[in-house]
Structure formats: structure tokens, C-alpha cells
Design an enzyme around this catalytic site. Structure first.
Site, PDB file in Angstrom:
ATOM      1  CG  HIS A 128      -0.152   0.108   2.538  1.00  0.00           C
ATOM      2  ND1 HIS A 128       0.520  -0.963   3.086  1.00  0.00           N
ATOM      3  CD2 HIS A 128       0.054   1.154   3.367  1.00  0.00           C
ATOM      4  CE1 HIS A 128       1.101  -0.587   4.213  1.00  0.00           C
ATOM      5  NE2 HIS A 128       0.842   0.698   4.401  1.00  0.00           N
ATOM      6  NE  ARG A 188       2.032   5.301   9.858  1.00  0.00           N
ATOM      7  CZ  ARG A 188       1.201   5.074   8.827  1.00  0.00           C
ATOM      8  NH1 ARG A 188       1.516   4.190   7.903  1.00  0.00           N
ATOM      9  NH2 ARG A 188       0.074   5.707   8.727  1.00  0.00           N
ATOM     10  CG  HIS A 241       5.106   0.960   2.915  1.00  0.00           C
ATOM     11  ND1 HIS A 241       4.551   2.099   2.390  1.00  0.00           N
ATOM     12  CD2 HIS A 241       4.510   0.771   4.115  1.00  0.00           C
ATOM     13  CE1 HIS A 241       3.665   2.592   3.235  1.00  0.00           C
ATOM     14  NE2 HIS A 241       3.615   1.806   4.297  1.00  0.00           N
TER      15      HIS A 241
HETATM   16  C1  SIN Z   1       3.240   0.888   7.675  1.00  0.00           C
HETATM   17  O1  SIN Z   1       3.371   2.090   7.876  1.00  0.00           O
HETATM   18  O2  SIN Z   1       2.551   0.460   6.786  1.00  0.00           O
HETATM   19  C2  SIN Z   1       3.978  -0.074   8.580  1.00  0.00           C
HETATM   20  C3  SIN Z   1       5.331  -0.380   8.066  1.00  0.00           C
HETATM   21  C4  SIN Z   1       6.108  -1.245   9.020  1.00  0.00           C
HETATM   22  O3  SIN Z   1       5.705  -1.423  10.167  1.00  0.00           O
HETATM   23  O4  SIN Z   1       7.160  -1.739   8.613  1.00  0.00           O
END
Ligand code: SIN
Length: 290
Positions: free
Chosen positions: A107, A281, A266
Site C-alpha cells: 500500500h 510512525r 511498502h
Molecule cells: C506501515 O506504515 O505500513 C507499517 C510499516 C512497518 O511497520 O514496517
């Protein structure tokens, strides 16, 4: 990807980690107040490499937010609640009690909002002894490698993205999908727009390059039924995540990844059932895709 010459940087050491995207950046302490020249070099490294990684950082939520704000306002997740003391920081937490992970499908962040996140900064607090890597893929290459005929067909199309995309949530709402399977809190999006139509091929506002803009939040193409759209969406998802367009990042505690959602997707790999992974995040506001 342009050939990276370290000599173009005065402050950074930039080393590519894969053929299509991704580079590790050394020589910078992200917890400090960085001057504009260093920020400019980090921006160049991001534009050239699409996702950049920093090791051995020590970031409090305040310092992570201070660094993120150098790129713009903070984008709040409409469905996921931030930390109690830092609502702009999303703690991505998976423990042995959790069955699902957050972000465990391809996504681009919050593409279902009217102005999706331009970039995401993820800081590793605690990582499993092995596993929990994140994959990234280059959406410029995904577009450029299509045939001329396919590109011409896709160029005018628009895709409809939904924050609650049942097809990527096993036919469930996000709340049902995560219920009892994840220790993160799902919130009600309230008035925030969570179904949005964006160009399927977008132009990066800084590089001027065209990229395929697709991800797990896309549920149909504009002016088509879901059944008509699905084969094309499935083909584009498969095509855009071909191994040769990707890189894979192995986290350590203190690692930071900073990716550009305008030209990447990602995928967080869920392969550490008996261990804990905790990440902080922060997402940065972007423009309306064109
Ligand atoms: C995300 O922001 O989609 C999570 C990515 C991750 O935890 O590696």
C-alpha cells in the site's frame, strides 16, 4: 534511478541497498536541529532513492516530530489512534498476543484521503531477533516498464480508494479485521474523507516523473464496476511489486526509514509470531495528486 555520486553530498554518505530503490544514509543525527543545507541533502537523497534509511538514531517522540515538521504538517491517520501523549505519533505495536500486523499488505499510506501522506518516517523502538522486515517498491519503474499501449490506456484512468477496503481486509471493515487481533486502537474517522478518487498515474510534484499510483486501498476504477476493475487492479498490483522493483530493509533498534509515498508502496512482513516489534510512525501531509 540516477547514479548516486557521494560527492554530491557535503554532509551525508549515501549507499544504495538495491538496484531499484533504497539507500542507507550516514553522517547525520536526526535528533538534532539540522540546518537547511543538511535538510536539503536529505531531501535530495530521498528524491533520488525513494526510501532512505538511517541507523543508530535516538529519537524521542518530540525529536521525531521536530524532524518530520521540517517537511510539512503532520498527517493524522483517520482510523488509527496515536499515542496518548503524542496523538501525531502512531505506535505500531505487535506482540506475541497479536495475530495481525499493521501494514501487512502492499500500500501507499493513506491514499484514501483527499491529500494523502507525502512521506512516512518510521523509527524502530524494539525489533524481533529476526523477521519484521519491510519491503518497498518503485512505482516510477512500475509505470515506465509497462508497454506503450498499456500506459496510453492507463493514463486517463482514475482509481477509487477506500480506507475501509473490504477486499484487503478479508471482506471485513477495518475494525472487524483488527478486532482482538492487534493491540493498536482503531478509531472512528469522523468527518474525515476516507473514500477518494485519484489519478491512477500521478506526476511527482518535485521530480516531474510519472508513477503508478496503486495500492491495497484501491477497490475500483472510476466509472467501472468492481468486477470490471478487479482484473486490471490485480494485474497492476502484481506488476508493481515485481521483485526487481523492490528492496527489503532489515531493521535494528534505532533504525529510521523515511519513504516517499508519492512513488512507492511498502509492505510490513508478519513473520515473527513469538516476538515483539514496536515502531513509532509519523506521516507528513502531501498535495492533491495530479
Ligand atoms: C506501515 O506504515 O505500513 C507499517 C510499516 C512497518 O511497520 O514496517
Amino acid at each position: 534511478m540516477p547514479e548516486l555520486r557521494n560527492s554530491q553530498y557535503r554532509h551525508l554518505e549515501v549507499s544504495r541497498i538495491a538496484g531499484s530503490l533504497g539507500a542507507e544514509v550516514e553522517g547525520v543525527d536526526l535528533s538534532r536541529d539540522l540546518d537547511d543545507e543538511v535538510i536539503g541533502e536529505i531531501r535530495q537523497a530521498l528524491l533520488d532513492n525513494l526510501v532512505i534509511f538511517f541507523r543508530d538514531q535516538r529519537l524521542t517522540p518530540d525529536r521525531q516530530l521536530a524532524f518530520a515538521r521540517r517537511w510539512g504538517d503532520i498527517h493524522l491517520h483517520p482510523y488509527m489512534a496515536g499515542m496518548d501523549d503524542y496523538p501525531e505519533v502512531l505506535e505500531i505495536r505487535k506482540t506475541p498476543a497479536d495475530k495481525k500486523n499493521f501494514g501487512g499488505s502492499w500500500h501507499s499510506d493513506q491514499m484514501f484521503t483527499a491529500k494523502p501522506a507525502m512521506g512516512t518516517m518510521l523509527y524502530a523502538k524494539e525489533v524481533p531477533s529476526a523477521g519484521g522486515d519491510t519491503l518497498f517498491t518503485n512505482q516510477y519503474l512500475a509505470y515506465e516498464s509497462l508497454s506503450e499501449g498499456m500506459r496510453a490506456m492507463l493514463d486517463p484512468l482514475k482509481a477509487v480508494s477506500r480506507g475501509d477496503n473490504f477486499s484487503s481486509h478479508d471482506g471485513k471493515t477495518r475494525k472487524e479485521f483488527y478486532a482482538d487481533k492487534i493491540s493498536m486502537k482503531v478509531k472512528d474517522p469522523g468527518e474525515t474523507q476516507t473514500t477518494t478518487t485519484h489519478p491512477l498515474i500521478r506526476t511527482h510534484p518535485e521530480t516531474g516523473r510519472r508513477a503508478l499510483y496503486i495500492g491495497g486501498h484501491v477497490h475500483k476504477l472510476e466509472n467501472m464496476t468492481e468486477a470490471e476493475s478487479r482484473p486490471l487492479i490485480d494485474f497492476l498490483m502484481q506488476h508493481s511489486t515485481r521483485p526487481e522493483f523492490t528492496c527489503r530493509f532489515r531493521w535494528q533498534s534505532g533504525s529510521v526509514a523515511f519513504w516517499d509515498n508519492r512513488c512507492t508502496q511498502h509492505f510490513a512482513i508478519n513473520d515473527y509470531p513469538a516476538e515483539t516489534r514496536i515502531m513509532h510512525r509519523v506521516t507528513i501531509c502531501g498535495d492533491t495528486p495530479f
